[in-house]
Design an enzyme around this catalytic site. Structure first.
Site, PDB file in Angstrom:
ATOM      1  N   LYS A  73       0.879  -1.272  -0.043  1.00  0.00           N
ATOM      2  CA  LYS A  73       0.065   0.039   0.103  1.00  0.00           C
ATOM      3  C   LYS A  73       0.853   1.126   0.058  1.00  0.00           C
ATOM      4  O   LYS A  73       0.371   2.228  -0.667  1.00  0.00           O
ATOM      5  CB  LYS A  73      -0.802   0.069   1.276  1.00  0.00           C
ATOM      6  N   ASP A 109     -10.132   2.877   1.718  1.00  0.00           N
ATOM      7  CA  ASP A 109     -10.306   2.148   3.106  1.00  0.00           C
ATOM      8  C   ASP A 109     -11.174   3.121   3.975  1.00  0.00           C
ATOM      9  O   ASP A 109     -12.218   2.516   4.684  1.00  0.00           O
ATOM     10  CB  ASP A 109      -8.967   1.969   4.064  1.00  0.00           C
TER      11      ASP A 109
HETATM   12  P1  NAP Z   1      -0.263  -2.134  10.813  1.00  0.00           P
HETATM   13  O1  NAP Z   1      -0.065  -0.849  10.147  1.00  0.00           O
HETATM   14  O2  NAP Z   1       0.432  -3.055  10.931  1.00  0.00           O
HETATM   15  O3  NAP Z   1      -0.958  -1.569  12.287  1.00  0.00           O
HETATM   16  C1  NAP Z   1      -0.843  -2.506  13.627  1.00  0.00           C
HETATM   17  C2  NAP Z   1      -1.541  -1.747  14.631  1.00  0.00           C
HETATM   18  O4  NAP Z   1      -1.697  -2.715  15.386  1.00  0.00           O
HETATM   19  C3  NAP Z   1      -0.567  -0.763  15.220  1.00  0.00           C
HETATM   20  O5  NAP Z   1      -1.131   0.499  15.747  1.00  0.00           O
HETATM   21  C4  NAP Z   1       0.144  -1.776  16.267  1.00  0.00           C
HETATM   22  O6  NAP Z   1       0.958  -0.733  17.183  1.00  0.00           O
HETATM   23  C5  NAP Z   1      -1.035  -2.347  16.722  1.00  0.00           C
HETATM   24  N1  NAP Z   1      -0.487  -3.573  17.274  1.00  0.00           N
HETATM   25  C6  NAP Z   1       0.049  -4.676  16.810  1.00  0.00           C
HETATM   26  N2  NAP Z   1       0.316  -5.637  17.820  1.00  0.00           N
HETATM   27  C7  NAP Z   1       0.146  -5.094  18.871  1.00  0.00           C
HETATM   28  C8  NAP Z   1      -0.046  -5.597  20.245  1.00  0.00           C
HETATM   29  N3  NAP Z   1       0.582  -6.753  20.542  1.00  0.00           N
HETATM   30  N4  NAP Z   1      -0.370  -4.729  21.134  1.00  0.00           N
HETATM   31  C9  NAP Z   1      -0.898  -3.746  21.062  1.00  0.00           C
HETATM   32  N5  NAP Z   1      -0.965  -3.082  19.842  1.00  0.00           N
HETATM   33  C10 NAP Z   1      -0.472  -3.814  18.622  1.00  0.00           C
HETATM   34  O7  NAP Z   1      -1.900  -2.695  10.327  1.00  0.00           O
HETATM   35  P2  NAP Z   1      -2.756  -2.224   9.536  1.00  0.00           P
HETATM   36  O8  NAP Z   1      -2.843  -2.334   8.087  1.00  0.00           O
HETATM   37  O9  NAP Z   1      -3.449  -0.765  10.014  1.00  0.00           O
HETATM   38  O10 NAP Z   1      -4.031  -3.103   9.892  1.00  0.00           O
HETATM   39  C11 NAP Z   1      -4.809  -3.366  11.308  1.00  0.00           C
HETATM   40  C12 NAP Z   1      -5.887  -4.114  11.157  1.00  0.00           C
HETATM   41  O11 NAP Z   1      -6.931  -3.660  10.060  1.00  0.00           O
HETATM   42  C13 NAP Z   1      -5.710  -5.614  10.658  1.00  0.00           C
HETATM   43  O12 NAP Z   1      -6.493  -6.407  11.477  1.00  0.00           O
HETATM   44  C14 NAP Z   1      -6.249  -5.601   9.304  1.00  0.00           C
HETATM   45  O13 NAP Z   1      -6.938  -6.943   9.080  1.00  0.00           O
HETATM   46  C15 NAP Z   1      -7.542  -4.569   9.393  1.00  0.00           C
HETATM   47  N6  NAP Z   1      -8.120  -4.219   8.061  1.00  0.00           N
HETATM   48  C16 NAP Z   1      -9.245  -4.015   7.831  1.00  0.00           C
HETATM   49  C17 NAP Z   1      -9.894  -3.569   6.839  1.00  0.00           C
HETATM   50  C18 NAP Z   1     -11.341  -3.594   6.541  1.00  0.00           C
HETATM   51  O14 NAP Z   1     -11.725  -3.146   5.177  1.00  0.00           O
HETATM   52  N7  NAP Z   1     -12.043  -4.023   7.411  1.00  0.00           N
HETATM   53  C19 NAP Z   1      -9.058  -3.092   5.778  1.00  0.00           C
HETATM   54  C20 NAP Z   1      -7.452  -2.804   6.076  1.00  0.00           C
HETATM   55  C21 NAP Z   1      -7.132  -3.280   7.286  1.00  0.00           C
HETATM   56  P3  NAP Z   1       2.194  -0.495  17.031  1.00  0.00           P
HETATM   57  O15 NAP Z   1       2.178   1.145  16.347  1.00  0.00           O
HETATM   58  O16 NAP Z   1       2.671  -0.069  18.436  1.00  0.00           O
HETATM   59  O17 NAP Z   1       3.088  -1.343  16.643  1.00  0.00           O
END
Ligand code: NAP
Length: 288
Positions: A73, A109
């Site tokens: 992305k 998104d």
């Molecule tokens: P990302 O950029 O990797 O961000 C992950 C987030 O989760 C960060 O804020 C991270 O905190 C936090 N995190 C990860 N492990 C953690 C832990 N053990 N304890 C506390 N916080 C933790 O991922 P993303 O692309 O934003 O995606 C996030 C979620 O959105 C995923 O589950 C994905 O499947 C979902 N999603 C849904 C849609 C939809 O259309 N419904 C679209 C896209 C994504 P840190 O910054 O501290 O690492």
């Protein structure tokens, strides 16, 4: 999917790596069939060092558009001819639209989440909102909430620096002090109730379901609406905690549907009827 593949068939697809199970082909091929369009949508798995080649190839083959998923992305941006200003600010694109000489990048998104919330009767305007997380999706959601005139916005993240940096960026973008960045443990300092809370971390996602980033029941007492961007499982631990405290919940499946529908509308210059959207939503639920 197009009933008949011929020289007029428009091609779209999903760029990512790896592309395992994805519902995007279901969404777009169903849309094409229902809207009577001669269009086919394909999974297009591509390795990182061939991303630029893939975009050039798509251009050469006159692909109408593409979606972009993990892990490209952000990396896709350098291969674009143009980028929508909000997607540039977010720093991530999930949709490419064919223009003269290449592709223009968008981020659908957060608009997808906005449309899903509208459909569920969840209002953003003037709300006291909280985002849990400051990753890619949280960032897109923060801009969406701020540009739709949320009242106040608290961004909570495990890594506090990221929450603070995002809050500053968003405040600069909208020209008012709407957002504030906190660490995840600082939830008790939010002095407001009737909160709209959007869970945008990856915590609670299958197969590691049954956990939430915040466990304290006192936090959940303040929540009027809890939205989880996760859709697998369909009810996350976060949603259960919101429900137990009397709040309304929704998961991320409609967000996924509408990010796809908005992309489809951008590619084809049409408005997808709500009846078709809801029928595809039911198919998605069955296919999870
Ligand atoms: P990302 O950029 O990797 O961000 C992950 C987030 O989760 C960060 O804020 C991270 O905190 C936090 N995190 C990860 N492990 C953690 C832990 N053990 N304890 C506390 N916080 C933790 O991922 P993303 O692309 O934003 O995606 C996030 C979620 O959105 C995923 O589950 C994905 O499947 C979902 N999603 C849904 C849609 C939809 O259309 N419904 C679209 C896209 C994504 P840190 O910054 O501290 O690492």
């Amino acid at each position: 999917m197009a009933n008949q593949i011929d020289t007029q068939t428009k091609i779209c697809g999903l760029l990512g790596y790896p592309i395992g199970h994805s519902v995007s082909p279901l969404i777009h091929n169903e849309l094409a069939a229902r809207c009577g369009q001669n269009l086919v949508y394909l999974p297009l798995q591509v390795e990182a060092d061939r991303l630029g080649d893939a975009v050039k190839g798509a251009d050469a083959w006159n692909f109408l558009g593409m979606n972009v998923t993990i892990p490209y992305k952000e990396a896709i941006i350098e291969h674009l001819k143009e980028i929508d200003p909000v997607a540039r600010q977010i720093g991530a694109c999930n949709t490419l639209v064919r223009i003269e000489g290449g592709y223009k990048g968008y981020n659908t998104d957060a608009p997808g989440l906005y449309r899903a919330m509208q459909e569920e009767g969840v209002d953003v305007y003037g709300a006291n909102a909280v985002i849990l997380g400051a990753g890619g999706v949280a960032k897109a959601i923060a801009y969406m909430l701020a540009t739709h005139e949320v009242g106040r916005l608290w961004i909570l993240n495990r890594t506090k620096d990221k929450a603070q940096a995002l809050a500053e960026e968003v405040n600069g973008f909208v020209g008012r002090d709407v957002a504030c960045g906190l660490s995840m443990q600082e939830y008790a300092s939010i002095e407001a109730d009737r909160l709209l809370v959007i869970q945008a971390t990856s915590i609670g996602m299958s197969p590691k379901s049954g956990v939430a980033v915040i466990d304290d029941p006192a936090f959940y007492q303040k929540i009027a609406v809890g939205v989880d961007v996760i859709y697998n499982p369909q009810e996350t631990r976060f949603m259960q905690l919101v429900k137990e405290a009397g709040g309304k919940t929704m998961n991320g499946l409609k967000m996924l549907l509408y990010q796809g529908i908005i992309a489809y509308e951008l590619w084809n210059g049409i408005q997808v009827p709500e009846k078709d959207a809801m029928e595809i939503y039911q198919l998605m639920q069955k296919n999870l």
